[in-house]
Scaffold this motif. Structure first.
Motif, PDB file in Angstrom:
ATOM      1  N   ALA A  77      57.272 111.876  40.688  1.00 11.34           N
ATOM      2  CA  ALA A  77      56.923 112.061  42.201  1.00 11.34           C
ATOM      3  C   ALA A  77      57.467 113.454  42.551  1.00 11.34           C
ATOM      4  CB  ALA A  77      58.243 110.919  42.864  1.00 11.34           C
ATOM      5  N   MET A  78      58.263 114.202  42.153  1.00 11.15           N
ATOM      6  CA  MET A  78      58.335 115.668  42.569  1.00 11.15           C
ATOM      7  C   MET A  78      57.287 116.408  42.158  1.00 11.15           C
ATOM      8  SD  MET A  78      61.152 118.301  40.777  1.00 11.15           S
ATOM      9  CE  MET A  78      60.345 118.586  39.384  1.00 11.15           C
ATOM     10  N   PHE A  79      56.626 116.124  40.956  1.00 13.27           N
ATOM     11  CA  PHE A  79      55.570 117.135  40.595  1.00 13.27           C
ATOM     12  C   PHE A  79      54.245 116.658  41.444  1.00 13.27           C
ATOM     13  CE2 PHE A  79      57.513 117.619  36.416  1.00 13.27           C
ATOM     14  CZ  PHE A  79      57.494 118.921  36.537  1.00 13.27           C
ATOM     15  N   MET A 107      54.516 118.498  44.779  1.00 10.42           N
ATOM     16  CA  MET A 107      54.464 119.900  44.743  1.00 10.42           C
ATOM     17  C   MET A 107      52.959 120.323  44.540  1.00 10.42           C
ATOM     18  SD  MET A 107      57.626 120.739  42.039  1.00 10.42           S
ATOM     19  CE  MET A 107      57.471 122.385  41.851  1.00 10.42           C
ATOM     20  N   ARG A 108      51.899 119.524  43.712  1.00  9.72           N
ATOM     21  CA  ARG A 108      50.969 119.732  42.974  1.00  9.72           C
ATOM     22  C   ARG A 108      49.941 120.376  44.039  1.00  9.72           C
ATOM     23  NH1 ARG A 108      48.615 120.002  38.253  1.00  9.72           N
ATOM     24  NH2 ARG A 108      46.224 119.864  38.177  1.00  9.72           N
ATOM     25  N   PRO A 109      49.783 119.592  45.023  1.00 12.12           N
ATOM     26  CA  PRO A 109      48.487 119.793  46.108  1.00 12.12           C
ATOM     27  C   PRO A 109      48.870 121.408  46.677  1.00 12.12           C
ATOM     28  CG  PRO A 109      49.424 117.683  46.622  1.00 12.12           C
ATOM     29  CD  PRO A 109      50.229 118.244  45.374  1.00 12.12           C
ATOM     30  N   ARG A 110      50.150 121.490  47.113  1.00 10.43           N
ATOM     31  CA  ARG A 110      50.731 122.653  47.866  1.00 10.43           C
ATOM     32  C   ARG A 110      50.295 123.891  46.904  1.00 10.43           C
ATOM     33  NH1 ARG A 110      55.738 121.470  51.420  1.00 10.43           N
ATOM     34  NH2 ARG A 110      55.561 123.892  52.027  1.00 10.43           N
ATOM     35  N   LEU A 111      50.835 123.917  45.731  1.00  5.80           N
ATOM     36  CA  LEU A 111      50.656 124.881  44.658  1.00  5.80           C
ATOM     37  C   LEU A 111      49.310 125.307  44.306  1.00  5.80           C
ATOM     38  CD1 LEU A 111      53.567 124.088  42.346  1.00  5.80           C
ATOM     39  CD2 LEU A 111      53.532 125.937  43.974  1.00  5.80           C
ATOM     40  N   VAL A 112      48.444 124.202  44.175  1.00  4.79           N
ATOM     41  CA  VAL A 112      46.992 124.519  43.877  1.00  4.79           C
ATOM     42  C   VAL A 112      46.293 125.086  45.152  1.00  4.79           C
ATOM     43  CG1 VAL A 112      44.770 123.318  43.653  1.00  4.79           C
ATOM     44  CG2 VAL A 112      46.782 122.516  42.446  1.00  4.79           C
ATOM     45  N   ALA A 163      54.511 133.295  33.411  1.00  8.03           N
ATOM     46  CA  ALA A 163      53.868 133.067  34.595  1.00  8.03           C
ATOM     47  C   ALA A 163      54.700 133.627  35.717  1.00  8.03           C
ATOM     48  CB  ALA A 163      53.772 131.529  34.489  1.00  8.03           C
ATOM     49  N   ASP A 164      53.785 133.920  37.046  1.00 12.04           N
ATOM     50  CA  ASP A 164      54.554 134.380  38.264  1.00 12.04           C
ATOM     51  C   ASP A 164      54.910 132.771  38.835  1.00 12.04           C
ATOM     52  OD1 ASP A 164      52.367 132.963  39.839  1.00 12.04           O
ATOM     53  OD2 ASP A 164      51.165 134.491  38.255  1.00 12.04           O
ATOM     54  N   GLU A 165      55.561 133.313  39.934  1.00 16.01           N
ATOM     55  CA  GLU A 165      56.304 131.980  40.703  1.00 16.01           C
ATOM     56  C   GLU A 165      55.216 131.002  41.084  1.00 16.01           C
ATOM     57  OE1 GLU A 165      59.714 132.677  43.533  1.00 16.01           O
ATOM     58  OE2 GLU A 165      59.058 134.798  43.324  1.00 16.01           O
ATOM     59  N   VAL A 166      53.808 131.675  41.274  1.00 14.44           N
ATOM     60  CA  VAL A 166      52.796 130.377  41.926  1.00 14.44           C
ATOM     61  C   VAL A 166      52.462 129.591  40.964  1.00 14.44           C
ATOM     62  CG1 VAL A 166      50.698 130.234  43.043  1.00 14.44           C
ATOM     63  CG2 VAL A 166      52.209 132.007  43.884  1.00 14.44           C
ATOM     64  N   HIS A 167      52.073 130.290  39.691  1.00 19.39           N
ATOM     65  CA  HIS A 167      51.569 129.534  38.561  1.00 19.39           C
ATOM     66  C   HIS A 167      52.734 128.719  37.826  1.00 19.39           C
ATOM     67  CE1 HIS A 167      48.216 132.058  38.887  1.00 19.39           C
ATOM     68  NE2 HIS A 167      47.526 131.067  38.387  1.00 19.39           N
ATOM     69  N   TYR A 168      53.902 129.234  37.691  1.00 26.34           N
ATOM     70  CA  TYR A 168      54.989 128.853  36.686  1.00 26.34           C
ATOM     71  C   TYR A 168      54.954 127.121  36.640  1.00 26.34           C
ATOM     72  CZ  TYR A 168      59.092 128.093  33.742  1.00 26.34           C
ATOM     73  OH  TYR A 168      59.964 127.861  32.955  1.00 26.34           O
ATOM     74  N   ASN A 169      55.029 126.440  37.739  1.00 27.51           N
ATOM     75  CA  ASN A 169      55.339 124.900  37.928  1.00 27.51           C
ATOM     76  C   ASN A 169      53.956 124.149  37.295  1.00 27.51           C
ATOM     77  OD1 ASN A 169      58.153 124.906  38.809  1.00 27.51           O
ATOM     78  ND2 ASN A 169      57.312 126.143  40.618  1.00 27.51           N
ATOM     79  N   LEU A 170      52.916 124.985  37.579  1.00 27.80           N
ATOM     80  CA  LEU A 170      51.686 124.261  37.070  1.00 27.80           C
ATOM     81  C   LEU A 170      51.684 124.183  35.701  1.00 27.80           C
ATOM     82  CD1 LEU A 170      48.969 126.266  39.724  1.00 27.80           C
ATOM     83  CD2 LEU A 170      49.956 123.794  39.626  1.00 27.80           C
ATOM     84  N   HIS A 171      52.283 125.372  34.968  1.00 26.29           N
ATOM     85  CA  HIS A 171      52.252 125.261  33.485  1.00 26.29           C
ATOM     86  C   HIS A 171      53.217 124.157  33.252  1.00 26.29           C
ATOM     87  CE1 HIS A 171      50.514 129.036  32.013  1.00 26.29           C
ATOM     88  NE2 HIS A 171      50.498 129.440  33.479  1.00 26.29           N
TER      89      HIS A 171
END
Lengths: 494, 494
Positions: A169-171, A174-179, A344-352
């Motif tokens: 649920a957390m991911f 997060m996903r749409p806003r990070l993308v 990875a930078d802060e924007v990409h990290y959680n996508l990894h």
């Protein structure tokens, strides 16, 4: 003293020795990565195995069951101690000794095979042992899950209270806003400058020491050394850190140092009364990572602190092609697509991390066959990052975790980022002039607040609970995402 | 496999883990003296104590008695293993656990009190705890001696086979010749020059590394660090050395390094098949010291090797007031009266040890009261060295040994010198062109001969026996005295 209090006292005395021995084993690991002569590896494996044998025997000692049955907790601290010991003992006795030994043996072998396979980009060489690791971890998870979800049982080792559902649920949130943020940043007209130059090892290490001091790292209870993969080690009064040096990229050294200082300050900040008890170390991987990440990112990569760093670097290194403190802040925070999670930078990290979470959950569920993992990785990477993985060392072979059997560990990295976002919000409210201190190279007021509100509690509260108490609100991904959007929208002039 | 061979196999598997854990405990000690942050001392004491508890439990494990009763030795190696394990077990079970714990507690406390007392030259502060240490060691010796001599029982911990009588006879034979040599040398018209100058730490450490390499120290299985009191640590494939740096006196660093290289080469030279068995470390303190002393003195302070050192130093340090290699050889070997054993030259060294031997034997026998020790020390020092001890830190407080309960240990230093004298005689006969190698800075032929003839055997033979086998003759003090008289008669032009 009543019989029940005697049982508690005996249990805690026994546990204290176990904790001391665990510190010894941990220091042996530190020595292996920093000091050990290379020819000592084989002997060291026997030494480590003997220590693990001692620890395993103590953690499954039948007296624990007797003491746990009789012990009464006179207060909240004792209650928390009993909770930790009960959880550990229950876990240990659910898994048959033969399976635990087999897992230790196979994962130890798998790490060597993985390292060779990564060096040669040879996925096929790694898959058989990976399949074996997964088979054994699933078997172990089945012992632990008692009919429940296997992946949840594994997560529980690293992050008690978290589940695949809560993390999923957390991911999802997060996903749409990070993308969207990623797309905007990568498409921005304004792109920050890069650092360029040569940065000598000794000057980098001197700067690393000053960075650690800036965050209040206690040198009387720690030390800094070089390691191939930076890590921190130890609890109580001996929490050491490591870093690495790349002479073309000083940020590697500096931010590895600050990251590990975050971990070490957590350990060093725990109430001294908890030393060598179950409360005397960080409560979970996610909370630990919240400390390393808030030090590294929200504090260390912020405009105020990087302004001070820029001035420091001018005195220490030759010209590095950055005009002013604003440009330096941009260089520190450059967003760029890359293959490697740890870079990875802060924007990409959680996508990894999301990618690994989905893939490993599928592996543990049995929905994804090991033979199909490389294709699944590369497809997902193309979909998420828009580029083709050129070789497996930049793809599914990049991380050691799976060879160690660490399934359920990756998501705690993102949970740590989310907690760091929450803590940063609360910290900034509580210390409104923090940036004035950071701009002078003094991050100690942040360490002070974090120690007082979170670090000192060690294992007293459950992971999510200690973050909630520190923040004064229910943790969610919103503060992290707000922070990232605010920071990178301004930096990229969106 | 017969039941008796099964018992042997089980015993050795158990022992192997114990040896591995002992290596871990040893490395923890190394860390404490070289790497540990100073604020970690209290926690470290608990960690060490927990490790000692584990080791003690294993060394007194009742299964040992069962295995030892059943085990059969198929060959000489197994026989030696059983001999060592039997001796250790017998010793452990003779001493009540409560007494062993009390000794550990009191000696640990005593070391701190001794360090403070030495810093303040305060004998009175040290005497009560010293009396307590002696009382407990006598009690322990009584458990071990079974009606025999108490001091002999203590010697047996460090030098199996040696007795107060055999060591006393050795000292009696050494004393007159050393006293005469000392008088002649101190009265000689010709006196060698002194080294003078400033010798930077980094250049000293680089030279120390080259000295270690000259003796064939295996850097893949060791390392060199700084410590307040130089020591070596570890067996098998991880034998580390330490040294110290005094910027006015590079010989302190250089000869500490060579001394510890001798200890470490012994450990590293043992047959790899003996690793993590009772045969896998040096057989006694005396034999160990024979290796450190032959490296340091007969080889490292000889004319050939110091000739090479002189050339090396010219390239590395500013002028140091020595005209040529002969003068340098004289400076290295200057004989002078001094108060401190560890700084003594080859002529004085054994006279210092004799004094301690007589005093500590009297203490253990009960012939000398602790209250009278300082007066006895100072009287004896005046008689032997002709000078008044100005303060206790230069007298009876100079060494840590007695605070640790190490009674019976000092004479093994002189025994080591005696064995070194014998081994040097045999080595020179076996490698007649050794000085040609040493003059080129290559001491490896000496290490090769010592490894082949002594070091590789580890604990296979009894101490005196392994020296006898290496030399091909019965060890005695004569070769050492012949060597000293020859060397210093020539050097002082007597």
């Amino acid at each position: 003293m009543t019989a029940n209090n005697t049982a508690y006292a005996e249990l805690m005395a026994f546990q204290r020795e176990t904790e001391a021995l665990a510190q010894v084993a941990g220091r042996l690991g530190w020595d292996q990565e920093t000091m050990m002569p290379r020819g000592a590896a084989e002997q060291r494996a026997e030494e480590m195995s003997a220590m693990e044998g001692v620890l395993h025997a103590r953690r499954t000692d039948p007296r624990l069951a007797e003491w746990l049955a009789q012990a009464e907790a006179p207060d909240a601290v004792a209650e928390a101690n009993l909770r930790h010991i009960r959880r550990s003992y229950a876990r240990q006795v659910k898994v048959p000794g033969a399976l635990a030994q087999e897992l230790a043996r196979v994962t130890s072998r798998a790490q060597g095979i993985w390292a060779d396979a990564r060096a040669k980009d040879d996925v096929a060489a790694f898959l058989p042992v990976l399949a074996e690791v997964i088979r054994l971890r699933r078997e172990e998870a089945a012992c632990l899950a008692g009919g429940g979800d296997l992946y949840d049982a594994l997560i529980d080792d690293y992050e008690p209270g978290a589940t695949a559902a809560s993390l999923g649920a957390m991911f999802d949130a997060m996903r749409p806003r990070l993308v969207a943020l990623r797309a905007a940043v990568l498409g921005a007209a304004h792109q920050p400058a890069r650092l360029e130059g040569h940065f000598g090892q000794e000057a980098q290490m001197r700067m690393a020491r000053d960075l650690a001091a800036a965050f209040g790292y206690d040198w009387a209870r720690g030390r800094l050394d070089l390691a191939v993969h930076p890590f921190s080690s130890g609890s109580g009064d001996d929490a050491r850190i490591t870093t690495r040096v790349v002479e073309s990229d000083p940020f590697n050294c500096f931010y590895s140092t600050i990251h590990e200082v975050g971990h070490a300050c957590y350990e060093l900040g725990i109430d001294p009364d908890y030393r060598l008890t179950p409360l005397g170390s960080g409560v979970s991987m996610g909370v630990h990572e919240s400390q390393s990440r808030i030090y590294e990112n929200q504090l260390g990569r912020g405009r105020a602190f990087t302004g001070w760093m820029f001035g420091q670097m001018q005195g220490r290194f030759d010209a590095f092609g950055i005009a002013d403190a604003d440009a330096f802040y941009g260089a520190v925070n450059r967003v760029q697509s890359g293959f490697i999670r740890t870079e990875a930078d802060e924007v990409h990290y959680n996508l990894h991390v999301m990618m690994r979470f989905d893939l490993e959950r599928a592996l543990i569920r049995g929905d994804l066959a090991v033979a199909d993992l490389e294709a699944a990785w590369n497809d997902r990477f193309r979909a998420d990052f828009g580029v083709e993985v050129p070789r497996a060392s930049l793809g599914m072979l990049q991380d050691v975790h799976w060879s160690c059997g660490l399934f359920g560990y990756f998501p705690t990295y993102s949970l740590g980022n989310v907690y760091a976002g929450c803590l940063n919000l609360a910290l900034r409210r509580a210390v409104p002039d923090l940036d004035d201190h950071l701009a002078r190279g003094d991050a100690r007021p942040a360490t002070d607040w974090l120690r007082e509100n979170l670090q000192r509690h060690g294992g007293l509260y459950e992971p999510r609970e200690v973050v909630r108490r520190a923040c004064g609100f229910e943790p969610s991904e919103a503060p992290l995402l707000d922070y990232l959007e605010g920071k990178f929208t301004a930096l990229y002039r969106l």
